[in-house]
Design a protein around this motif. Structure first.
Motif, PDB file in Angstrom:
ATOM      1  N   VAL A   5     -47.003 -15.698  78.912  1.00  0.00           N
ATOM      2  CA  VAL A   5     -46.602 -16.704  79.893  1.00  0.00           C
ATOM      3  C   VAL A   5     -45.108 -16.976  79.765  1.00  0.00           C
ATOM      4  N   LYS A   6     -44.441 -17.078  80.911  1.00  0.00           N
ATOM      5  CA  LYS A   6     -43.020 -17.383  80.940  1.00  0.00           C
ATOM      6  C   LYS A   6     -42.798 -18.647  81.743  1.00  0.00           C
ATOM      7  N   PHE A   7     -42.071 -19.587  81.163  1.00  0.00           N
ATOM      8  CA  PHE A   7     -41.854 -20.882  81.795  1.00  0.00           C
ATOM      9  C   PHE A   7     -40.462 -20.944  82.416  1.00  0.00           C
ATOM     10  N   ASN A   8     -40.401 -21.448  83.639  1.00  0.00           N
ATOM     11  CA  ASN A   8     -39.131 -21.701  84.304  1.00  0.00           C
ATOM     12  C   ASN A   8     -38.646 -23.100  83.937  1.00  0.00           C
ATOM     13  N   VAL A   9     -37.384 -23.189  83.516  1.00  0.00           N
ATOM     14  CA  VAL A   9     -36.816 -24.434  82.994  1.00  0.00           C
ATOM     15  C   VAL A   9     -35.659 -24.884  83.872  1.00  0.00           C
ATOM     16  N   ALA A  10     -35.614 -26.179  84.140  1.00  0.00           N
ATOM     17  CA  ALA A  10     -34.452 -26.806  84.768  1.00  0.00           C
ATOM     18  C   ALA A  10     -33.844 -27.784  83.780  1.00  0.00           C
ATOM     19  N   ILE A  11     -32.558 -27.659  83.525  1.00  0.00           N
ATOM     20  CA  ILE A  11     -31.844 -28.554  82.616  1.00  0.00           C
ATOM     21  C   ILE A  11     -31.042 -29.547  83.445  1.00  0.00           C
ATOM     22  N   ILE A  12     -31.263 -30.841  83.191  1.00  0.00           N
ATOM     23  CA  ILE A  12     -30.515 -31.887  83.896  1.00  0.00           C
ATOM     24  C   ILE A  12     -29.520 -32.494  82.915  1.00  0.00           C
ATOM     25  N   GLY A  13     -28.263 -32.186  83.112  1.00  0.00           N
ATOM     26  CA  GLY A  13     -27.211 -32.647  82.209  1.00  0.00           C
ATOM     27  C   GLY A  13     -26.619 -31.477  81.450  1.00  0.00           C
ATOM     28  N   ALA A  14     -25.355 -31.159  81.722  1.00  0.00           N
ATOM     29  CA  ALA A  14     -24.745 -29.947  81.170  1.00  0.00           C
ATOM     30  C   ALA A  14     -23.865 -30.211  79.955  1.00  0.00           C
ATOM     31  N   GLY A  15     -24.001 -31.392  79.327  1.00  0.00           N
ATOM     32  CA  GLY A  15     -23.292 -31.667  78.092  1.00  0.00           C
ATOM     33  C   GLY A  15     -24.039 -31.042  76.928  1.00  0.00           C
ATOM     34  N   ILE A  16     -24.880 -31.841  76.238  1.00  0.00           N
ATOM     35  CA  ILE A  16     -25.742 -31.297  75.191  1.00  0.00           C
ATOM     36  C   ILE A  16     -26.721 -30.291  75.773  1.00  0.00           C
ATOM     37  N   ASP A  70     -41.223 -25.327  85.854  1.00  0.00           N
ATOM     38  CA  ASP A  70     -42.350 -25.735  85.005  1.00  0.00           C
ATOM     39  C   ASP A  70     -41.967 -26.837  84.027  1.00  0.00           C
ATOM     40  N   ILE A  71     -40.720 -26.781  83.526  1.00  0.00           N
ATOM     41  CA  ILE A  71     -40.243 -27.707  82.498  1.00  0.00           C
ATOM     42  C   ILE A  71     -38.946 -28.336  82.966  1.00  0.00           C
ATOM     43  N   VAL A  72     -38.871 -29.652  82.892  1.00  0.00           N
ATOM     44  CA  VAL A  72     -37.630 -30.373  83.156  1.00  0.00           C
ATOM     45  C   VAL A  72     -37.081 -30.851  81.818  1.00  0.00           C
ATOM     46  N   ASP A  73     -35.872 -30.418  81.494  1.00  0.00           N
ATOM     47  CA  ASP A  73     -35.211 -30.770  80.235  1.00  0.00           C
ATOM     48  C   ASP A  73     -34.133 -31.804  80.553  1.00  0.00           C
ATOM     49  N   ILE A  74     -34.309 -33.021  80.012  1.00  0.00           N
ATOM     50  CA  ILE A  74     -33.462 -34.161  80.383  1.00  0.00           C
ATOM     51  C   ILE A  74     -32.401 -34.407  79.312  1.00  0.00           C
ATOM     52  N   CYS A  75     -31.142 -34.210  79.705  1.00  0.00           N
ATOM     53  CA  CYS A  75     -29.997 -34.409  78.816  1.00  0.00           C
ATOM     54  C   CYS A  75     -29.010 -35.378  79.463  1.00  0.00           C
ATOM     55  N   LEU A  76     -29.514 -36.478  79.922  1.00  0.00           N
ATOM     56  CA  LEU A  76     -28.752 -37.468  80.677  1.00  0.00           C
ATOM     57  C   LEU A  76     -28.373 -38.662  79.802  1.00  0.00           C
ATOM     58  N   PRO A  77     -27.489 -39.550  80.281  1.00  0.00           N
ATOM     59  CA  PRO A  77     -27.262 -40.802  79.568  1.00  0.00           C
ATOM     60  C   PRO A  77     -28.592 -41.531  79.330  1.00  0.00           C
ATOM     61  N   PRO A  78     -28.729 -42.210  78.198  1.00  0.00           N
ATOM     62  CA  PRO A  78     -30.030 -42.746  77.781  1.00  0.00           C
ATOM     63  C   PRO A  78     -30.735 -43.642  78.795  1.00  0.00           C
ATOM     64  N   HIS A  79     -29.988 -44.434  79.558  1.00  0.00           N
ATOM     65  CA  HIS A  79     -30.651 -45.362  80.471  1.00  0.00           C
ATOM     66  C   HIS A  79     -31.370 -44.648  81.613  1.00  0.00           C
ATOM     67  N   LEU A  80     -31.125 -43.339  81.767  1.00  0.00           N
ATOM     68  CA  LEU A  80     -31.781 -42.578  82.830  1.00  0.00           C
ATOM     69  C   LEU A  80     -33.022 -41.818  82.349  1.00  0.00           C
ATOM     70  N   HIS A  81     -33.259 -41.801  81.053  1.00  0.00           N
ATOM     71  CA  HIS A  81     -34.362 -40.997  80.521  1.00  0.00           C
ATOM     72  C   HIS A  81     -35.715 -41.406  81.096  1.00  0.00           C
ATOM     73  N   PHE A  82     -36.017 -42.694  81.024  1.00  0.00           N
ATOM     74  CA  PHE A  82     -37.346 -43.150  81.432  1.00  0.00           C
ATOM     75  C   PHE A  82     -37.638 -42.870  82.907  1.00  0.00           C
ATOM     76  N   PRO A  83     -36.777 -43.277  83.848  1.00  0.00           N
ATOM     77  CA  PRO A  83     -37.135 -43.044  85.254  1.00  0.00           C
ATOM     78  C   PRO A  83     -37.250 -41.568  85.608  1.00  0.00           C
ATOM     79  N   ILE A  84     -36.400 -40.722  85.019  1.00  0.00           N
ATOM     80  CA  ILE A  84     -36.470 -39.300  85.349  1.00  0.00           C
ATOM     81  C   ILE A  84     -37.697 -38.658  84.711  1.00  0.00           C
ATOM     82  N   MET A  85     -38.044 -39.068  83.501  1.00  0.00           N
ATOM     83  CA  MET A  85     -39.279 -38.556  82.889  1.00  0.00           C
ATOM     84  C   MET A  85     -40.494 -38.908  83.733  1.00  0.00           C
ATOM     85  N   MET A  86     -40.568 -40.146  84.175  1.00  0.00           N
ATOM     86  CA  MET A  86     -41.713 -40.566  84.983  1.00  0.00           C
ATOM     87  C   MET A  86     -41.794 -39.770  86.284  1.00  0.00           C
TER      88      MET A  86
END
Length: 357
Positions: A5-16, A70-86
């Protein structure tokens, strides 16, 4: 699932997110990074320079609405983690999220409930676990060569000056969700709980002593672990240079890490036994340990194993995320009340809905 199985990943936030990208790209049979999202499109393009087919976007909704992700990888400022995860869970994505996980135990419990209801996995980032030093500890612990843990000391002594806080959300309650215990010491505290078990009681002193910011940049914390071990954590952003260190006294062995601030789990750890015979047994076991994949390479391999039901996969999970949030809550409460705080923490705690003043 099978291992092809191969998972497609989207990374949100290009810092870390650039470091996360390297971790995924180390496993081309397992992952394909298909999208990178950042408000600074040029920064996103820079980290994707070797991915000609990767879509670059500044729109989070484009990521969330993509049926191929398939996978959303969240590398955003901390206050955005919860709403984007949900939102990501709502549209059926697995989630990988940088630290600090969210801003309260209430939000953590909502994420846990949401992930369960939609049948998706959420992986908090604790990459310090993936290092040869920590893996050597795990081997000796499994072999029963350490004995009872007595005491431990942690040092997170870093150097953060005005230039670091030029990014407007840093050092603020609204943007960073807290100070150095939330951002800089989270990983070393996670590593300590992996070695000594969960935290039972906390006492703490926090202060703003180095920079003209809202959130704490110095801390002196004492913890009693469920195992009975006693731990101290010293944190400052006023050191000359960056260093982190772990030192643990076990019944049969004293373990000391190197001083690497970002790769402490992978550093040059020493394992000193009480006698020569035990030292020989330790050295013999350590010589058997094969080379491992470290930091994000190791983490992304472990996440893949969990998603494909590999029997020995054990990446950081929501239980780990909750205990991390419990510890942060306990530290703030102990500091503000001047009283020792016990764990676990339930929904009746005064800081359950958040520790922001």
């Amino acid at each position: 699932m099978n291992d092809q199985v191969k998972f497609n990943v989207a990374i949100i936030g290009a810092g870390i997110g650039g470091s996360h990208l390297e971790g995924y790209c180390a496993w081309p049979k397992n992952y394909q990074v298909t999208m990178i999202c950042d408000l600074d499109v040029e920064r996103a393009k820079a980290i994707a320079k070797d991915l000609p087919n990767c879509i670059i976007t500044s729109g989070i909704e484009q990521v969330l609405n993509s049926p191929d992700v398939d996978i959303v990888d969240i590398c955003l400022p901390p206050h955005l983690h919860f709403p984007i995860m949900m939102k990501a869970l709502d549209v059926g994505k697995h989630v990988v999220c940088e630290k600090p996980f969210v801003s309260s135990l209430a939000e953590t419990d909502q994420i846990i409930a949401k992930a369960k209801s939609v049948g998706k996995r959420v992986f908090p980032i604790f990459q310090y676990r993936y290092g040869i030093g920590f893996q050597r500890y795990k081997l000796l612990q499994t072999k029963g060569l350490l004995g009872k843990a007595f005491t431990a000391s942690l040092e997170t002594h870093w150097d953060r000056r005005a230039a670091y806080y030029a990014i407007d959300w840093r050092g603020t309650w609204a943007g960073e969700n807290g100070g150095t215990i939330v951002s800089h010491a989270t990983h070393i505290h996670d590593l300590a709980t992996q070695m000594l078990g969960t935290v039972k009681n906390v006492s703490a002193f926090l202060d703003v002593r180095v920079n003209p910011i809202e959130t704490e940049d110095c801390a002196a914390i004492s913890m009693q672990m469920a195992s009975g071990a006693l731990l101290t954590s010293s944190i400052t952003l006023g050191n000359v240079g960056d260093m982190s260190r772990i030192r643990i006294c076990f019944e049969h062995v004293t373990i000391e890490s190197g001083l690497q601030p970002y790769t402490i789990g992978a550093g040059d750890w020493t394992f000193t036994a009480r006698n020569e015979t035990h030292q020989k047994a330790i050295d013999a076991e350590l010589a058997k340990l094969p080379k491992i994949e470290e930091r994000f390479h190791g983490l992304m391999a472990d996440i893949y194993g969990a998603l494909t039901d590999a029997p020995h996969a054990s990446p950081p999970n929501l239980t780990d995320a909750r205990h991390s949030m419990e510890l942060i809550t306990a530290i703030y409460h102990a500091d503000r009340t001047g009283r020792r705080q016990s764990l676990p923490i339930n929904s009746h705690h005064p800081l359950y809905n958040g520790w922001k003043p």
